[in-house]
Design a protein around this motif. Structure first.
Motif, PDB file in Angstrom:
ATOM      1  N   THR A  34      -3.045  -0.076 -12.913  1.00  0.00           N
ATOM      2  CA  THR A  34      -1.903   0.306 -12.102  1.00  0.00           C
ATOM      3  C   THR A  34      -1.527   1.765 -12.329  1.00  0.00           C
ATOM      4  O   THR A  34      -1.638   2.268 -13.440  1.00  0.00           O
ATOM      5  N   PRO A  35      -1.057   2.451 -11.281  1.00  0.00           N
ATOM      6  CA  PRO A  35      -0.599   3.825 -11.434  1.00  0.00           C
ATOM      7  C   PRO A  35       0.835   3.902 -11.974  1.00  0.00           C
ATOM      8  O   PRO A  35       1.422   4.968 -12.019  1.00  0.00           O
TER       9      PRO A  35
ATOM     10  N   THR B  67       4.594   3.187  -8.608  1.00  0.00           N
ATOM     11  CA  THR B  67       4.605   4.091  -9.758  1.00  0.00           C
ATOM     12  C   THR B  67       5.847   3.924 -10.628  1.00  0.00           C
ATOM     13  O   THR B  67       5.851   4.364 -11.766  1.00  0.00           O
ATOM     14  N   SER B  68       6.898   3.287 -10.104  1.00  0.00           N
ATOM     15  CA  SER B  68       8.137   3.126 -10.859  1.00  0.00           C
ATOM     16  C   SER B  68       8.697   1.722 -10.637  1.00  0.00           C
ATOM     17  O   SER B  68       8.871   1.293  -9.500  1.00  0.00           O
ATOM     18  N   LEU B  69       8.968   1.015 -11.733  1.00  0.00           N
ATOM     19  CA  LEU B  69       9.482  -0.346 -11.661  1.00  0.00           C
ATOM     20  C   LEU B  69      10.628  -0.507 -12.646  1.00  0.00           C
ATOM     21  O   LEU B  69      10.461  -0.292 -13.842  1.00  0.00           O
ATOM     22  N   ASN B  70      11.809  -0.861 -12.142  1.00  0.00           N
ATOM     23  CA  ASN B  70      12.983  -1.069 -12.986  1.00  0.00           C
ATOM     24  C   ASN B  70      13.294  -2.553 -13.018  1.00  0.00           C
ATOM     25  O   ASN B  70      13.674  -3.141 -12.009  1.00  0.00           O
TER      26      ASN B  70
ATOM     27  N   LYS C  84       0.823  -1.212   0.000  1.00  0.00           N
ATOM     28  CA  LYS C  84       0.000   0.000   0.000  1.00  0.00           C
ATOM     29  C   LYS C  84       0.855   1.259   0.000  1.00  0.00           C
ATOM     30  O   LYS C  84       0.328   2.356  -0.127  1.00  0.00           O
ATOM     31  N   SER C  85       2.190   1.101   0.140  1.00  0.00           N
ATOM     32  CA  SER C  85       3.025   2.291   0.281  1.00  0.00           C
ATOM     33  C   SER C  85       4.272   2.333  -0.607  1.00  0.00           C
ATOM     34  O   SER C  85       4.772   3.410  -0.880  1.00  0.00           O
ATOM     35  N   LEU C  86       4.780   1.197  -1.056  1.00  0.00           N
ATOM     36  CA  LEU C  86       5.982   1.181  -1.888  1.00  0.00           C
ATOM     37  C   LEU C  86       5.694   1.824  -3.242  1.00  0.00           C
ATOM     38  O   LEU C  86       4.820   1.375  -3.971  1.00  0.00           O
ATOM     39  N   LYS C  87       6.418   2.906  -3.545  1.00  0.00           N
ATOM     40  CA  LYS C  87       6.185   3.645  -4.788  1.00  0.00           C
ATOM     41  C   LYS C  87       7.185   3.275  -5.880  1.00  0.00           C
ATOM     42  O   LYS C  87       6.855   3.306  -7.053  1.00  0.00           O
ATOM     43  N   ARG C  88       8.435   2.960  -5.490  1.00  0.00           N
ATOM     44  CA  ARG C  88       9.487   2.662  -6.458  1.00  0.00           C
ATOM     45  C   ARG C  88      10.139   1.333  -6.100  1.00  0.00           C
ATOM     46  O   ARG C  88      10.402   1.064  -4.937  1.00  0.00           O
ATOM     47  N   LEU C  89      10.405   0.529  -7.142  1.00  0.00           N
ATOM     48  CA  LEU C  89      11.059  -0.750  -6.936  1.00  0.00           C
ATOM     49  C   LEU C  89      12.090  -0.955  -8.034  1.00  0.00           C
ATOM     50  O   LEU C  89      11.765  -0.890  -9.217  1.00  0.00           O
ATOM     51  N   ASP C  90      13.333  -1.195  -7.644  1.00  0.00           N
ATOM     52  CA  ASP C  90      14.419  -1.426  -8.594  1.00  0.00           C
ATOM     53  C   ASP C  90      14.912  -2.855  -8.421  1.00  0.00           C
ATOM     54  O   ASP C  90      15.556  -3.186  -7.429  1.00  0.00           O
ATOM     55  N   LEU C  91      14.574  -3.711  -9.374  1.00  0.00           N
ATOM     56  CA  LEU C  91      15.013  -5.097  -9.382  1.00  0.00           C
ATOM     57  C   LEU C  91      15.970  -5.356 -10.537  1.00  0.00           C
ATOM     58  O   LEU C  91      16.119  -6.492 -10.983  1.00  0.00           O
ATOM     59  N   SER C  92      16.636  -4.329 -11.008  1.00  0.00           N
ATOM     60  CA  SER C  92      17.539  -4.480 -12.148  1.00  0.00           C
ATOM     61  C   SER C  92      18.688  -5.422 -11.822  1.00  0.00           C
ATOM     62  O   SER C  92      19.154  -5.494 -10.682  1.00  0.00           O
ATOM     63  N   GLY C  93      19.092  -6.176 -12.847  1.00  0.00           N
ATOM     64  CA  GLY C  93      20.242  -7.053 -12.725  1.00  0.00           C
ATOM     65  C   GLY C  93      20.075  -8.228 -11.781  1.00  0.00           C
ATOM     66  O   GLY C  93      21.035  -8.677 -11.175  1.00  0.00           O
ATOM     67  N   ASN C  94      18.876  -8.772 -11.657  1.00  0.00           N
ATOM     68  CA  ASN C  94      18.631  -9.886 -10.745  1.00  0.00           C
ATOM     69  C   ASN C  94      18.367 -11.221 -11.434  1.00  0.00           C
ATOM     70  O   ASN C  94      17.984 -12.180 -10.771  1.00  0.00           O
TER      71      ASN C  94
END
Length: 113
Positions: free
Chosen positions: A84-85, A50-53, A9-19
């Motif tokens: 999704t936003p 709102t942001s997913l890498n 309900k609160s995580l806005k950005r997630l960076d999972l690059s290079g996994n």
């Protein structure tokens, strides 16, 4: 990670690059966004991100299609379905190719038939 995304309900950005998620990891992310298998009727559960890498994860065309289908369920223009936003999605360096790009484009194109 899938169940965490589903209940987020609160995580806005997630960076999972290079996994090295690959197509299987992408399927798990899709379950996180929808709370269901991609073959099932999907309804967006995660309405905060709102942001997913996902760059450099070896998703390929199939993984990109799975993710796009999860993020854009059903009729994109149906105002009764939550969408999704997400405004920033990085799929660079995933060997998506022209086939994957075309599949994603089809999901973004309204059906005028």
């Amino acid at each position: 990670l899938g169940w965490v995304l589903r209940d987020n309900k609160s995580l806005k950005r997630l960076d999972l690059s290079g996994n090295a998620l690959g197509c299987d990891g992408c399927q798990e992310l899709a379950r996180g966004f929808t709370g269901a298998s991609i073959e099932d009727e999907v309804h967006i559960c995660n309405l905060a991100l709102t942001s997913l890498n996902l760059s450099c994860n070896g998703l390929g065309a199939d993984g990109a299609w799975i993710l796009a289908k999860a993020l854009l369920p059903g009729d994109l223009y149906d105002k009764d379905k939550p969408v999704t936003p997400l405004v920033d999605l990085d799929l660079s360096d995933n060997s998506i190719g022209i086939v994957g790009l075309n599949e994603i484009a089809e999901l973004l194109t309204p059906n005028n038939a």
